[in-house]
Enzyme design. Structure first.
Site, PDB file in Angstrom:
ATOM      1  N   LYS B 144       0.920  -1.248   0.143  1.00  0.00           N
ATOM      2  CA  LYS B 144       0.082   0.053  -0.136  1.00  0.00           C
ATOM      3  C   LYS B 144       0.825   1.213  -0.021  1.00  0.00           C
ATOM      4  O   LYS B 144       0.368   2.333  -0.575  1.00  0.00           O
ATOM      5  CB  LYS B 144      -0.967   0.008   1.220  1.00  0.00           C
ATOM      6  CG  LYS B 144      -2.156  -0.990   1.276  1.00  0.00           C
ATOM      7  CD  LYS B 144      -3.083  -0.862   2.321  1.00  0.00           C
ATOM      8  CE  LYS B 144      -4.027  -1.797   2.174  1.00  0.00           C
ATOM      9  NZ  LYS B 144      -4.777  -1.781   3.699  1.00  0.00           N
ATOM     10  N   GLU B 215      -2.590  -2.498   9.576  1.00  0.00           N
ATOM     11  CA  GLU B 215      -1.936  -1.762   8.510  1.00  0.00           C
ATOM     12  C   GLU B 215      -2.884  -0.356   8.290  1.00  0.00           C
ATOM     13  O   GLU B 215      -2.262   0.800   8.427  1.00  0.00           O
ATOM     14  CB  GLU B 215      -1.798  -2.324   7.186  1.00  0.00           C
ATOM     15  CG  GLU B 215      -1.721  -1.585   5.876  1.00  0.00           C
ATOM     16  CD  GLU B 215      -0.597  -0.880   5.701  1.00  0.00           C
ATOM     17  OE1 GLU B 215      -0.841  -0.151   4.792  1.00  0.00           O
ATOM     18  OE2 GLU B 215       0.437  -1.230   6.322  1.00  0.00           O
ATOM     19  N   HIS B 219      -2.071   4.208   9.503  1.00  0.00           N
ATOM     20  CA  HIS B 219      -2.210   5.453   8.517  1.00  0.00           C
ATOM     21  C   HIS B 219      -2.998   6.548   9.608  1.00  0.00           C
ATOM     22  O   HIS B 219      -3.206   7.732   9.036  1.00  0.00           O
ATOM     23  CB  HIS B 219      -3.343   5.043   7.563  1.00  0.00           C
ATOM     24  CG  HIS B 219      -2.706   4.469   6.525  1.00  0.00           C
ATOM     25  ND1 HIS B 219      -1.983   5.172   5.315  1.00  0.00           N
ATOM     26  CD2 HIS B 219      -2.748   2.932   6.163  1.00  0.00           C
ATOM     27  CE1 HIS B 219      -1.440   4.040   4.456  1.00  0.00           C
ATOM     28  NE2 HIS B 219      -1.689   2.803   5.082  1.00  0.00           N
TER      29      HIS B 219
END
Lengths: 350, 350
Positions: B144, B215, B219
């Site tokens: 990503k 994950e 962010h």
């Protein structure tokens, strides 16, 4: 990929828009523009503005069938030496513009076949001439009819031997919308239904797109390619009048179906293409939409959707992708991949 | 293209779903499944059902960071030889599963790196090992983070020399949605804005996708990759509780930006990625939508839109494209095109 030379065969609406749009693409240099009356070559790059001004009012259909060109004022020029591309100071008359293009083929990376209204085997036969003439580059068309794809596929070995990468059906539909369907299919393990429904508003663009309108009329139940080609402009106007300017099309023979089947996405029979043409308004009568319905690996049924903004014109949606696929095709060709490729297999460059 | 062998590195959520989904794809034969504890090889095709049953409840994150695996009942197994893939009767423990995969590389057309939660340079370093070990095939990741793309691009010559075609960022976002943006851009001569906004509902899929949730949490403004990796499962649960199960993400570092810039579509700065994760409902909190705004050659401003049906799961939208890009990558690799390719350059196969 920073220096691609290309030729347009045909200086009607599609050819002219391709030339115009290439001005926005640094990587693309138009070096040849041909129609049945003449050729313009400049391997440093054609003067597109001059060429567009000279050919303004060209009717793509007439270029395709008898090469006639309308003036900027809308009047039809008489047959003579200044018809089509020859009206440009960069061009000269030619007995055989296609042969001249082939003869210069080693300096042309890609040939855009902007010839929508010839006989349905015209593009395959033209490709034969290029292959037999020793051309080894990209050929790309924006054809619509499903039946032509098979004729091109039959030539796949011939193209491969010649070193030709042939990109077929690379406009809006088939083309951009076929790719969108193939992409939307990725969520699914089985695709059950692809529905493509377009809207085109063509008031101010009507003159420049008569060939496209004629091609659309050929999809009406009462007409076919042959009968539509014999219609006079007045008869076409009368058909539009009969529909009060708005013509709906259902179950069109657009090659999206065979192109998606060819790519393994679904059966051709699962693909439906229809649309609405409004010849009296620039506003689209419906939003161009692709709906792909399928089953996911975990057993759900869903529909992914792709929509074009209503403000994008048919020209933007045909010619943008055509140049994008042309770029992608040159990349493949330079990598040594030859044969026939469709939009469901090829991500267009930008 | 009818016979592609592939390996999955990692048997967490992404690796397991790739194996499962490949059962729907005749052209794809999974021949290797590896994690840090062991390897399963069968060049006639792995028994996917047995492998899925044996690894059920694997937590992708734990496979990635310490190889631990939960049992089907949800309890975490103790460290030992039956962890990860080794719990399958087809597998055996291995001191160096990556080296074993490289040693069998001549029988593996493509390697799917299903390792979302290692250090951000783990995938580039793993690719180095394959290149140095003489592997020449496709490598594909569903990473990503934008910063990884540059690290892969730096290795482009190395990959080309080795005969490796590396497909990066080939899941949902980046991946499917990046491609959709690149395709939607074709109507325009200038793209001013790409907005990707995803919705994920992850109640029943939560256990199988802890790695992805971790994950995502990295962010959030308060966390990064390093701090998120050190969070315990309980701490992650507490973060989800703090948000009442629904976490909104803005300005995520998703590689769609650099991948679109790399493809010439727009500047990375013009790309925005955000989304909403609902960890307490399977229903998506928002419809995953890509909006591409630009200017057409004829001066109009418009927005083209791509939407995923709400019934498509994250797994369907990540793993379907991953296998589709894998197929397309093998085609390129067999045609002799090596180096690094992103989803904006590659139409996934079906």
């Amino acid at each position: 990929m920073d220096d691609i030379t290309f030729a347009v065969l045909g200086t009607g609406g599609i050819g002219r828009r391709a030339l115009e749009m290439s001005q926005h693409k640094d990587a693309l240099t138009p070096v040849a523009a041909c129609d049945r009356h003449g050729v313009a070559f400049d391997f440093d790059g054609l003067d597109v503005d001059e060429l567009l001004a000279a050919t303004e009012g060209n009717i793509d259909n007439e270029v395709a069938t008898d090469g006639g060109a309308a003036t900027a004022e809308g009047g039809v020029k008489q047959h003579g030496e200044d018809k089509g591309v020859v009206a440009s100071s960069q061009a000269r008359p030619s007995e055989d513009p296609i042969q001249e293009s082939i003869d210069h083929g080693d300096r042309i990376d890609a040939v855009l076949l902007a010839l929508p209204n010839y006989e349905h085997d015209f593009i395959p036969r033209t490709a034969d001439r290029f292959a037999e003439g020793g051309y080894s580059g990209v050929m790309i068309d924006v054809l619509k009819r499903s039946r032509v794809i098979d004729m091109l596929d039959d030539r796949s070995d011939e193209f491969a031997e010649a070193g030709i990468t042939f990109i077929c059906g690379a406009g809006a539909t088939p083309g951009l919308l076929t790719s969108a369907a193939a992409l939307a299919a990725q969520s699914f393990v089985e695709v059950t239904d692809v529905d493509i429904h377009w809207g085109v508003g063509l008031k101010s663009g009507y003159e420049d797109n008569r060939g496209t309108v004629r091609e659309d009329i050929a999809h009406l139940p009462e007409y076919d390619i042959e009968t539509a080609r014999t219609l006079s402009d007045e008869e076409i106007e009368a058909i539009i009048d009969d529909h009060d300017g708005v013509i709906e099309f259902e179950d069109m023979e657009h090659a999206d179906d065979v192109l998606l089947e060819r790519a393994g996405v679904c059966d051709a029979a699962d693909v439906t293409v229809g649309g609405i043409l409004d010849a009296r308004n620039d506003e689209k009568p419906t939003t161009t939409t692709v709906r792909v319905t399928g089953t996911t690996f975990d057993g759900e049924t869903a529909t992914n959707t792709f929509q074009l903004g209503d403000e994008t014109s048919m020209e933007a949606n045909v010619n943008g992708p055509a140049l994008g696929y042309l770029k992608a095709g040159v990349r493949r060709n330079r990598a040594g991949e030859y044969g026939v490729l469709g939009p469901a297999e090829l991500m267009p460059g930008f």
